[in-house]
Design a protein around this motif. Structure first.
Motif, PDB file in Angstrom:
ATOM      1  N   MET A   1       0.822  -1.185   0.000  1.00 34.15           N
ATOM      2  CA  MET A   1       0.000   0.000   0.000  1.00 34.15           C
ATOM      3  C   MET A   1       0.865   1.248   0.000  1.00 34.15           C
ATOM      4  SD  MET A   1      -3.364  -0.355   2.355  1.00 34.15           S
ATOM      5  CE  MET A   1      -3.225  -1.804   3.361  1.00 34.15           C
ATOM      6  N   LEU A   2       1.914   1.198   0.796  1.00 38.09           N
ATOM      7  CA  LEU A   2       2.771   2.377   0.911  1.00 38.09           C
ATOM      8  C   LEU A   2       3.455   2.696  -0.419  1.00 38.09           C
ATOM      9  CD1 LEU A   2       3.696   4.481   2.912  1.00 38.09           C
ATOM     10  CD2 LEU A   2       5.567   2.984   3.546  1.00 38.09           C
ATOM     11  N   ALA A   3       3.850   1.670  -1.157  1.00 39.69           N
ATOM     12  CA  ALA A   3       4.493   1.904  -2.457  1.00 39.69           C
ATOM     13  C   ALA A   3       3.525   2.583  -3.422  1.00 39.69           C
ATOM     14  CB  ALA A   3       4.985   0.591  -3.042  1.00 39.69           C
ATOM     15  N   GLU A   4       2.275   2.163  -3.433  1.00 38.70           N
ATOM     16  CA  GLU A   4       1.272   2.792  -4.293  1.00 38.70           C
ATOM     17  C   GLU A   4       1.057   4.245  -3.907  1.00 38.70           C
ATOM     18  OE1 GLU A   4      -0.573   2.099  -7.055  1.00 38.70           O
ATOM     19  OE2 GLU A   4       0.845   0.446  -7.160  1.00 38.70           O
ATOM     20  N   LEU A   5       0.987   4.509  -2.612  1.00 37.39           N
ATOM     21  CA  LEU A   5       0.773   5.878  -2.154  1.00 37.39           C
ATOM     22  C   LEU A   5       1.969   6.762  -2.474  1.00 37.39           C
ATOM     23  CD1 LEU A   5      -0.974   5.212   1.252  1.00 37.39           C
ATOM     24  CD2 LEU A   5      -2.005   6.122  -0.813  1.00 37.39           C
ATOM     25  N   ASN A   6       3.171   6.211  -2.375  1.00 38.15           N
ATOM     26  CA  ASN A   6       4.365   6.992  -2.703  1.00 38.15           C
ATOM     27  C   ASN A   6       4.364   7.423  -4.163  1.00 38.15           C
ATOM     28  OD1 ASN A   6       5.879   7.395  -0.366  1.00 38.15           O
ATOM     29  ND2 ASN A   6       6.644   5.309  -0.426  1.00 38.15           N
ATOM     30  N   LYS A   7       3.840   6.559  -5.065  1.00 40.11           N
ATOM     31  CA  LYS A   7       3.778   6.926  -6.474  1.00 40.11           C
ATOM     32  C   LYS A   7       2.744   8.011  -6.721  1.00 40.11           C
ATOM     33  CE  LYS A   7       3.219   2.710  -8.057  1.00 40.11           C
ATOM     34  NZ  LYS A   7       2.955   1.615  -9.012  1.00 40.11           N
ATOM     35  N   GLU A   8       1.622   7.941  -6.029  1.00 38.99           N
ATOM     36  CA  GLU A   8       0.495   8.833  -6.302  1.00 38.99           C
ATOM     37  C   GLU A   8       0.531  10.141  -5.524  1.00 38.99           C
ATOM     38  OE1 GLU A   8      -1.944   8.335  -8.556  1.00 38.99           O
ATOM     39  OE2 GLU A   8      -0.912   6.510  -9.180  1.00 38.99           O
ATOM     40  N   LEU A   9       1.028  10.099  -4.290  1.00 39.97           N
ATOM     41  CA  LEU A   9       0.986  11.278  -3.421  1.00 39.97           C
ATOM     42  C   LEU A   9       2.398  11.805  -3.178  1.00 39.97           C
ATOM     43  CD1 LEU A   9      -1.518  10.014  -0.707  1.00 39.97           C
ATOM     44  CD2 LEU A   9      -2.005  11.542  -2.599  1.00 39.97           C
ATOM     45  N   PRO A  10       2.787  12.868  -3.840  1.00 37.62           N
ATOM     46  CA  PRO A  10       4.116  13.431  -3.572  1.00 37.62           C
ATOM     47  C   PRO A  10       4.170  14.025  -2.166  1.00 37.62           C
ATOM     48  CG  PRO A  10       2.873  14.853  -5.028  1.00 37.62           C
ATOM     49  CD  PRO A  10       2.042  13.622  -4.816  1.00 37.62           C
ATOM     50  N   CYS A  11       5.366  14.073  -1.609  1.00 39.83           N
ATOM     51  CA  CYS A  11       5.528  14.604  -0.255  1.00 39.83           C
ATOM     52  C   CYS A  11       5.061  16.045  -0.159  1.00 39.83           C
ATOM     53  CB  CYS A  11       6.985  14.514   0.176  1.00 39.83           C
ATOM     54  SG  CYS A  11       7.542  12.844   0.410  1.00 39.83           S
ATOM     55  N   HIS A  12       5.527  16.853  -1.078  1.00 43.27           N
ATOM     56  CA  HIS A  12       5.138  18.264  -1.065  1.00 43.27           C
ATOM     57  C   HIS A  12       5.281  18.809  -2.471  1.00 43.27           C
ATOM     58  CE1 HIS A  12       4.214  22.091   0.659  1.00 43.27           C
ATOM     59  NE2 HIS A  12       5.320  22.624   0.190  1.00 43.27           N
ATOM     60  N   ILE A  13       4.228  19.357  -3.004  1.00 51.43           N
ATOM     61  CA  ILE A  13       4.216  19.837  -4.376  1.00 51.43           C
ATOM     62  C   ILE A  13       4.876  21.207  -4.493  1.00 51.43           C
ATOM     63  CG2 ILE A  13       2.712  20.493  -6.289  1.00 51.43           C
ATOM     64  CD1 ILE A  13       0.801  18.334  -5.369  1.00 51.43           C
ATOM     65  N   GLY A  14       4.837  21.986  -3.461  1.00 52.88           N
ATOM     66  CA  GLY A  14       5.478  23.294  -3.513  1.00 52.88           C
ATOM     67  C   GLY A  14       4.557  24.407  -3.063  1.00 52.88           C
ATOM     68  N   LYS A  15       3.251  24.206  -3.189  1.00 51.86           N
ATOM     69  CA  LYS A  15       2.308  25.221  -2.751  1.00 51.86           C
ATOM     70  C   LYS A  15       1.639  24.745  -1.476  1.00 51.86           C
ATOM     71  CE  LYS A  15       1.322  27.048  -7.282  1.00 51.86           C
ATOM     72  NZ  LYS A  15       0.305  27.404  -8.253  1.00 51.86           N
ATOM     73  N   GLY A  16       1.356  25.675  -0.619  1.00 51.96           N
ATOM     74  CA  GLY A  16       0.662  25.339   0.616  1.00 51.96           C
ATOM     75  C   GLY A  16       1.606  24.820   1.689  1.00 51.96           C
ATOM     76  N   ARG A  17       0.996  24.410   2.763  1.00 52.50           N
ATOM     77  CA  ARG A  17       1.776  23.922   3.890  1.00 52.50           C
ATOM     78  C   ARG A  17       2.151  22.461   3.692  1.00 52.50           C
ATOM     79  NH1 ARG A  17      -1.284  25.663   9.282  1.00 52.50           N
ATOM     80  NH2 ARG A  17       0.557  24.682  10.133  1.00 52.50           N
ATOM     81  N   PRO A  18       3.315  22.072   4.179  1.00 55.91           N
ATOM     82  CA  PRO A  18       3.663  20.648   4.103  1.00 55.91           C
ATOM     83  C   PRO A  18       2.792  19.846   5.082  1.00 55.91           C
ATOM     84  CG  PRO A  18       5.375  21.877   5.244  1.00 55.91           C
ATOM     85  CD  PRO A  18       4.383  22.877   4.734  1.00 55.91           C
ATOM     86  N   HIS A  19       2.683  18.560   4.842  1.00 48.81           N
ATOM     87  CA  HIS A  19       1.876  17.712   5.709  1.00 48.81           C
ATOM     88  C   HIS A  19       2.488  17.646   7.099  1.00 48.81           C
ATOM     89  CE1 HIS A  19      -0.699  16.252   2.522  1.00 48.81           C
ATOM     90  NE2 HIS A  19       0.375  16.095   1.771  1.00 48.81           N
ATOM     91  N   LYS A  20       1.624  17.632   8.096  1.00 51.81           N
ATOM     92  CA  LYS A  20       2.094  17.542   9.473  1.00 51.81           C
ATOM     93  C   LYS A  20       2.541  16.115   9.791  1.00 51.81           C
ATOM     94  CE  LYS A  20       0.733  18.924  14.093  1.00 51.81           C
ATOM     95  NZ  LYS A  20      -0.321  19.526  14.895  1.00 51.81           N
ATOM     96  N   LEU A  21       1.866  15.137   9.176  1.00 57.21           N
ATOM     97  CA  LEU A  21       2.190  13.736   9.404  1.00 57.21           C
ATOM     98  C   LEU A  21       2.911  13.157   8.197  1.00 57.21           C
ATOM     99  CD1 LEU A  21      -1.199  12.411  10.842  1.00 57.21           C
ATOM    100  CD2 LEU A  21       0.871  12.921  12.103  1.00 57.21           C
TER     101      LEU A  21
END
Length: 71
Positions: A1-21
């Motif tokens: 599951m984590l590998a799929e999420l890593n492909k689809e959800l980038p850590c931070h795109i550049g706009k907005g606040r970074p994820h807290k978790l």
């Protein structure tokens, strides 16, 4: 599951606040919701995020895994 999420959800795109978790904790929050059906309020308290953030995290994780077609 984590590998799929890593492909689809980038850590931070550049706009907005970074994820807290980190992504691992967001996935674990979602899995805990599926397993125990805890309220989002209690999940938020466990991960030190708001109830609204817990709802949003769960929705994004679920939608991403469904779109992947593997789950």
């Amino acid at each position: 599951m984590l590998a799929e999420l890593n492909k689809e959800l980038p850590c931070h795109i550049g706009k907005g606040r970074p994820h807290k978790l980190p992504l691992e904790d967001r996935l674990l929050l979602c899995i805990e919701y599926w397993r125990e059906y805890r309220t989002f309020f209690h999940l938020g308290m466990s991960y030190v995020v708001s109830e609204t953030s817990a709802i949003r995290i769960t929705r994004v994780i679920e939608d991403t895994l469904i779109r992947s077609g593997k789950f």
